[in-house]
Scaffold this motif. Structure first.
Motif, mmCIF file in Angstrom:
data_model
loop_
_atom_site.group_PDB
_atom_site.id
_atom_site.type_symbol
_atom_site.label_atom_id
_atom_site.label_comp_id
_atom_site.label_asym_id
_atom_site.label_seq_id
_atom_site.Cartn_x
_atom_site.Cartn_y
_atom_site.Cartn_z
ATOM 1 N N GLU A 144 0.837 -1.203 0.000
ATOM 2 C CA GLU A 144 0.000 0.000 0.000
ATOM 3 C C GLU A 144 0.874 1.256 0.000
ATOM 4 O OE1 GLU A 144 -0.150 -2.218 2.636
ATOM 5 O OE2 GLU A 144 -1.922 -3.373 2.105
ATOM 6 N N LEU A 145 1.887 1.260 0.881
ATOM 7 C CA LEU A 145 2.795 2.400 0.934
ATOM 8 C C LEU A 145 3.641 2.494 -0.337
ATOM 9 C CD1 LEU A 145 3.996 2.190 4.667
ATOM 10 C CD2 LEU A 145 2.426 3.868 3.648
ATOM 11 N N ALA A 146 3.987 1.336 -0.876
ATOM 12 C CA ALA A 146 4.753 1.317 -2.126
ATOM 13 C C ALA A 146 3.952 1.953 -3.252
ATOM 14 C CB ALA A 146 5.147 -0.112 -2.492
ATOM 15 N N LEU A 147 2.683 1.610 -3.338
ATOM 16 C CA LEU A 147 1.840 2.168 -4.394
ATOM 17 C C LEU A 147 1.675 3.675 -4.215
ATOM 18 C CD1 LEU A 147 0.126 1.733 -6.913
ATOM 19 C CD2 LEU A 147 -1.814 1.222 -5.404
ATOM 20 N N GLN A 148 1.468 4.131 -2.988
ATOM 21 C CA GLN A 148 1.341 5.569 -2.743
ATOM 22 C C GLN A 148 2.615 6.310 -3.166
ATOM 23 O OE1 GLN A 148 0.399 6.094 1.395
ATOM 24 N NE2 GLN A 148 -1.526 4.966 1.240
#
Length: 173
Positions: free
Chosen positions: A132-136
């Motif tokens: 999730e943080l990677a995508l953001q």
């Protein structure tokens, strides 16, 4: 022309640096390293010489330990954002995500608009299993640079890790 300048100003470290950069970009790493060692001999406080030597050694041998040169560049010039970005990438290659993220935070102070900072954050979060943080982070990088293919790769892998395989396809293609 650079050699002519050196004949008149043999202590001009920045001129040797420019010659080294030309050699590095031509893939003539041995010649580049010779010039960079001269740069550092003439002016051991010239931070770009250490960053360029790290980049040259890495290009010559991807297994090179370039951490000392990158740390030297950042210690000589704490505002040298490019050196911090390269140091973070080095830490990522060694799977040291905590050090990479800390280094990226420092880089962001001097290069807040660089797309490489959120890209490398995305890579760190992928290594940490936090898609999730990677995508953001990848989306932030994409907002700053739509032509860097590594950003598409990071977005695709983050989406795959989230189970969104159909969404990832266009990014990975």
């Amino acid at each position: 022309y650079f050699r002519q300048v050196i004949s008149v100003e043999p202590e001009a470290a920045d001129v040797y640096y420019q010659i080294a950069e030309i050699y590095r970009q031509q893939g003539k790493y041995t010649e580049a390293l010779k010039e960079l060692n001269q740069v550092i001999k003439i002016n051991p406080a010239f931070a770009p010489g250490y960053l360029s030597r790290a980049r040259t050694n890495l290009a010559k041998n991807p297994q090179s330990d370039i951490e000392a040169d990158l740390l030297k560049a950042t210690s000589l010039d704490p505002g040298y954002g490019e050196a911090y970005i390269d140091l973070a990438a080095y830490y990522l290659s060694k799977k040291n995500t905590v050090a990479a993220l800390d280094t990226l935070n420092t880089a962001e102070l001097t290069l807040p608009d660089s797309p490489l900072i959120p890209l490398h954050r995305a890579e760190a979060y992928l290594q940490m299993g936090q898609p999730e943080l990677a995508l953001q982070s990848a989306e932030k990088a994409y907002g700053k640079d739509v032509v860097n293919l590594d950003i598409y790769r990071a977005m695709g892998f983050a989406l795959q890790d989230l189970g969104r395989y159909n969404d990832s396809k266009s990014y990975l293609e």
